[in-house]
Design a protein around this motif. Structure first.
Motif, PDB file in Angstrom:
ATOM      1  N   THR A 157      -7.830   2.157  -4.650  1.00 22.80           N
ATOM      2  CA  THR A 157      -6.891   3.051  -5.724  1.00 22.80           C
ATOM      3  C   THR A 157      -7.349   4.491  -5.935  1.00 22.80           C
ATOM      4  OG1 THR A 157      -6.477   0.924  -6.745  1.00 22.80           O
ATOM      5  CG2 THR A 157      -5.755   2.873  -7.691  1.00 22.80           C
ATOM      6  N   TYR A 158      -6.358   5.377  -5.638  1.00 22.85           N
ATOM      7  CA  TYR A 158      -6.764   6.821  -5.761  1.00 22.85           C
ATOM      8  C   TYR A 158      -5.475   7.502  -6.475  1.00 22.85           C
ATOM      9  CZ  TYR A 158      -8.007  11.719  -4.918  1.00 22.85           C
ATOM     10  OH  TYR A 158      -8.334  12.919  -5.049  1.00 22.85           O
ATOM     11  N   LYS A 159      -5.632   8.009  -7.391  1.00 20.46           N
ATOM     12  CA  LYS A 159      -4.560   8.756  -8.078  1.00 20.46           C
ATOM     13  C   LYS A 159      -3.207   7.778  -8.233  1.00 20.46           C
ATOM     14  CE  LYS A 159      -5.619  13.434  -7.007  1.00 20.46           C
ATOM     15  NZ  LYS A 159      -5.149  14.668  -6.412  1.00 20.46           N
ATOM     16  N   GLY A 160      -3.451   6.394  -8.691  1.00  9.61           N
ATOM     17  CA  GLY A 160      -2.873   5.658  -9.122  1.00  9.61           C
ATOM     18  C   GLY A 160      -1.784   4.922  -8.058  1.00  9.61           C
ATOM     19  N   LYS A 161      -2.661   5.122  -6.705  1.00  9.22           N
ATOM     20  CA  LYS A 161      -1.830   4.672  -5.582  1.00  9.22           C
ATOM     21  C   LYS A 161      -2.925   3.790  -4.796  1.00  9.22           C
ATOM     22  CE  LYS A 161       1.578   8.179  -4.535  1.00  9.22           C
ATOM     23  NZ  LYS A 161       2.109   8.988  -3.731  1.00  9.22           N
ATOM     24  N   LEU A 162      -2.475   2.431  -4.297  1.00  6.61           N
ATOM     25  CA  LEU A 162      -3.530   1.828  -3.630  1.00  6.61           C
ATOM     26  C   LEU A 162      -3.337   2.016  -1.959  1.00  6.61           C
ATOM     27  CD1 LEU A 162      -5.270  -0.681  -3.782  1.00  6.61           C
ATOM     28  CD2 LEU A 162      -3.331  -2.387  -3.218  1.00  6.61           C
ATOM     29  N   TYR A 163      -4.361   2.128  -1.664  1.00  5.79           N
ATOM     30  CA  TYR A 163      -4.589   2.502  -0.127  1.00  5.79           C
ATOM     31  C   TYR A 163      -5.507   1.235   0.788  1.00  5.79           C
ATOM     32  CZ  TYR A 163      -3.039   7.076  -1.316  1.00  5.79           C
ATOM     33  OH  TYR A 163      -2.069   8.112  -1.864  1.00  5.79           O
ATOM     34  N   GLY A 164      -5.127   1.001   1.788  1.00  5.22           N
ATOM     35  CA  GLY A 164      -5.665   0.124   2.646  1.00  5.22           C
ATOM     36  C   GLY A 164      -6.547   0.488   3.644  1.00  5.22           C
ATOM     37  N   PHE A 165      -7.816   0.022   4.027  1.00  4.92           N
ATOM     38  CA  PHE A 165      -8.574   0.566   5.092  1.00  4.92           C
ATOM     39  C   PHE A 165      -8.960  -0.554   5.974  1.00  4.92           C
ATOM     40  CE2 PHE A 165      -9.027   3.488   1.505  1.00  4.92           C
ATOM     41  CZ  PHE A 165      -8.728   4.470   1.934  1.00  4.92           C
ATOM     42  N   CYS A 166      -9.142  -0.163   7.392  1.00  2.77           N
ATOM     43  CA  CYS A 166      -9.681  -1.307   8.300  1.00  2.77           C
ATOM     44  C   CYS A 166     -11.051  -1.632   8.164  1.00  2.77           C
ATOM     45  CB  CYS A 166      -9.437  -0.809   9.734  1.00  2.77           C
ATOM     46  SG  CYS A 166     -10.486   0.721  10.236  1.00  2.77           S
ATOM     47  N   SER A 167     -11.698  -0.809   7.415  1.00  8.30           N
ATOM     48  CA  SER A 167     -13.439  -1.321   7.222  1.00  8.30           C
ATOM     49  C   SER A 167     -13.955  -0.255   5.838  1.00  8.30           C
ATOM     50  CB  SER A 167     -13.832  -0.823   8.282  1.00  8.30           C
ATOM     51  OG  SER A 167     -13.978   0.832   8.553  1.00  8.30           O
ATOM     52  N   THR A 168     -15.011  -0.941   5.602  1.00 11.41           N
ATOM     53  CA  THR A 168     -15.668  -0.133   4.445  1.00 11.41           C
ATOM     54  C   THR A 168     -16.072   1.182   4.766  1.00 11.41           C
ATOM     55  OG1 THR A 168     -16.356  -2.134   3.475  1.00 11.41           O
ATOM     56  CG2 THR A 168     -17.583  -0.358   2.567  1.00 11.41           C
ATOM     57  N   VAL A 169     -16.368   1.405   6.060  1.00  3.96           N
ATOM     58  CA  VAL A 169     -16.872   2.692   6.727  1.00  3.96           C
ATOM     59  C   VAL A 169     -15.698   3.749   6.712  1.00  3.96           C
ATOM     60  CG1 VAL A 169     -17.527   3.929   8.887  1.00  3.96           C
ATOM     61  CG2 VAL A 169     -18.254   1.540   8.364  1.00  3.96           C
TER      62      VAL A 169
ATOM     63  N   TYR B 251       0.713  -1.397   0.204  1.00  6.93           N
ATOM     64  CA  TYR B 251       0.135  -0.201  -0.227  1.00  6.93           C
ATOM     65  C   TYR B 251       0.836   1.289   0.060  1.00  6.93           C
ATOM     66  CZ  TYR B 251      -3.484  -3.329   0.809  1.00  6.93           C
ATOM     67  OH  TYR B 251      -4.568  -4.224   1.086  1.00  6.93           O
ATOM     68  N   ALA B 252       0.182   2.170  -0.508  1.00 10.73           N
ATOM     69  CA  ALA B 252       0.976   3.773  -0.723  1.00 10.73           C
ATOM     70  C   ALA B 252       1.388   4.024   0.818  1.00 10.73           C
ATOM     71  CB  ALA B 252       0.164   4.595  -1.203  1.00 10.73           C
ATOM     72  N   SER B 253       0.406   3.687   1.999  1.00 15.15           N
ATOM     73  CA  SER B 253       0.794   4.263   3.338  1.00 15.15           C
ATOM     74  C   SER B 253       0.474   2.911   4.382  1.00 15.15           C
ATOM     75  CB  SER B 253       0.146   5.324   3.686  1.00 15.15           C
ATOM     76  OG  SER B 253       0.094   5.573   5.040  1.00 15.15           O
ATOM     77  N   ASN B 254       1.138   2.589   5.383  1.00 17.89           N
ATOM     78  CA  ASN B 254       0.748   1.939   6.388  1.00 17.89           C
ATOM     79  C   ASN B 254      -0.260   2.326   7.052  1.00 17.89           C
ATOM     80  OD1 ASN B 254       2.525  -0.130   5.653  1.00 17.89           O
ATOM     81  ND2 ASN B 254       4.159   0.775   7.220  1.00 17.89           N
ATOM     82  N   MET B 255      -0.831   3.274   6.946  1.00 17.95           N
ATOM     83  CA  MET B 255      -1.895   4.051   7.929  1.00 17.95           C
ATOM     84  C   MET B 255      -3.446   4.303   7.137  1.00 17.95           C
ATOM     85  SD  MET B 255      -2.163   7.532   9.819  1.00 17.95           S
ATOM     86  CE  MET B 255      -1.565   8.531   8.409  1.00 17.95           C
ATOM     87  N   ASP B 256      -4.531   3.996   7.781  1.00 21.41           N
ATOM     88  CA  ASP B 256      -5.770   4.146   7.327  1.00 21.41           C
ATOM     89  C   ASP B 256      -6.081   5.485   7.620  1.00 21.41           C
ATOM     90  OD1 ASP B 256      -8.514   4.414   7.270  1.00 21.41           O
ATOM     91  OD2 ASP B 256      -9.026   2.589   7.985  1.00 21.41           O
TER      92      ASP B 256
ATOM     93  N   ASN C  23     -15.149   4.431   3.028  1.00 25.63           N
ATOM     94  CA  ASN C  23     -16.397   5.562   2.342  1.00 25.63           C
ATOM     95  C   ASN C  23     -15.969   6.962   2.939  1.00 25.63           C
ATOM     96  OD1 ASN C  23     -17.426   3.471   1.008  1.00 25.63           O
ATOM     97  ND2 ASN C  23     -19.021   2.944   2.344  1.00 25.63           N
ATOM     98  N   ASP C  24     -15.492   6.645   4.218  1.00 25.99           N
ATOM     99  CA  ASP C  24     -15.293   8.455   4.751  1.00 25.99           C
ATOM    100  C   ASP C  24     -14.006   8.822   3.773  1.00 25.99           C
ATOM    101  OD1 ASP C  24     -15.710  10.422   6.397  1.00 25.99           O
ATOM    102  OD2 ASP C  24     -14.233   9.408   8.074  1.00 25.99           O
ATOM    103  N   PHE C  25     -13.138   8.235   3.718  1.00 28.04           N
ATOM    104  CA  PHE C  25     -12.010   8.571   2.901  1.00 28.04           C
ATOM    105  C   PHE C  25     -12.478   9.071   1.385  1.00 28.04           C
ATOM    106  CE2 PHE C  25      -8.655   8.035  -0.245  1.00 28.04           C
ATOM    107  CZ  PHE C  25      -7.505   8.625   0.452  1.00 28.04           C
ATOM    108  N   MET C  26     -13.281   8.515   0.783  1.00 26.77           N
ATOM    109  CA  MET C  26     -13.800   8.651  -0.656  1.00 26.77           C
ATOM    110  C   MET C  26     -14.615  10.154  -0.673  1.00 26.77           C
ATOM    111  SD  MET C  26     -14.658   4.927  -2.063  1.00 26.77           S
ATOM    112  CE  MET C  26     -16.411   5.324  -2.148  1.00 26.77           C
ATOM    113  N   LYS C  27     -15.321  10.514   0.557  1.00 23.85           N
ATOM    114  CA  LYS C  27     -15.944  11.620   0.348  1.00 23.85           C
ATOM    115  C   LYS C  27     -14.822  12.874   0.223  1.00 23.85           C
ATOM    116  CE  LYS C  27     -19.432  10.019   3.552  1.00 23.85           C
ATOM    117  NZ  LYS C  27     -19.692  10.060   4.902  1.00 23.85           N
ATOM    118  N   LYS C  28     -13.583  12.703   0.657  1.00 23.24           N
ATOM    119  CA  LYS C  28     -12.765  13.974   0.475  1.00 23.24           C
ATOM    120  C   LYS C  28     -11.200  13.366   0.843  1.00 23.24           C
ATOM    121  CE  LYS C  28     -13.844  15.023   5.335  1.00 23.24           C
ATOM    122  NZ  LYS C  28     -14.489  15.734   6.340  1.00 23.24           N
ATOM    123  N   PRO C  29     -10.713  12.788  -0.439  1.00 24.39           N
ATOM    124  CA  PRO C  29      -9.599  12.028  -0.185  1.00 24.39           C
ATOM    125  C   PRO C  29      -8.302  13.357  -0.154  1.00 24.39           C
ATOM    126  CG  PRO C  29     -10.640  11.757  -2.505  1.00 24.39           C
ATOM    127  CD  PRO C  29     -11.607  12.403  -1.603  1.00 24.39           C
TER     128      PRO C  29
END
Length: 102
Positions: free
Chosen positions: A72-84, A50-55, A87-93
């Protein structure tokens, strides 16, 4: 009598200082200190890079606790602990990324 009041006061102070588990900022069942939330080695999402070890949505260390959703956002893969969190990240990445790059 003073000794009893003093002992009761000290006991009250220490009983109020219990360390609570670090609760997750979003409404889902795990905490960030629970042994049960450590990453599952059989989860294929935990084997990706992932692009970062942090959610970025909750600041949870996904390298330690595991990934349950990705984006995947701007060509980088991000990992999240949950779909919640995803979705929160997708609102204002960009806001999340800018805040956490400092």
């Amino acid at each position: 009598m003073r000794k009893i009041i003093l002992i009761a006061g000290v006991a009250f102070v220490f009983s109020c200082n219990k360390k609570d588990a670090k609760k997750h900022p979003h409404d889902h069942p795990h905490t960030m200190d629970s042994e049960a939330t450590y990453k599952d080695p059989n989860n294929p999402l935990n084997k990706l890079t992932y692009a970062s070890n942090m959610d970025f949505a909750c600041n949870m260390d996904v390298s330690k606790y595991g990934v349950s959703d990705t984006l995947t956002y701007k060509g980088k893969l991000y990992g999240f602990c949950s779909t919640v969190c995803k979705n929160d990240f997708m609102k204002k990445p960009d806001e999340f990324l800018e805040k956490n790059q400092k």
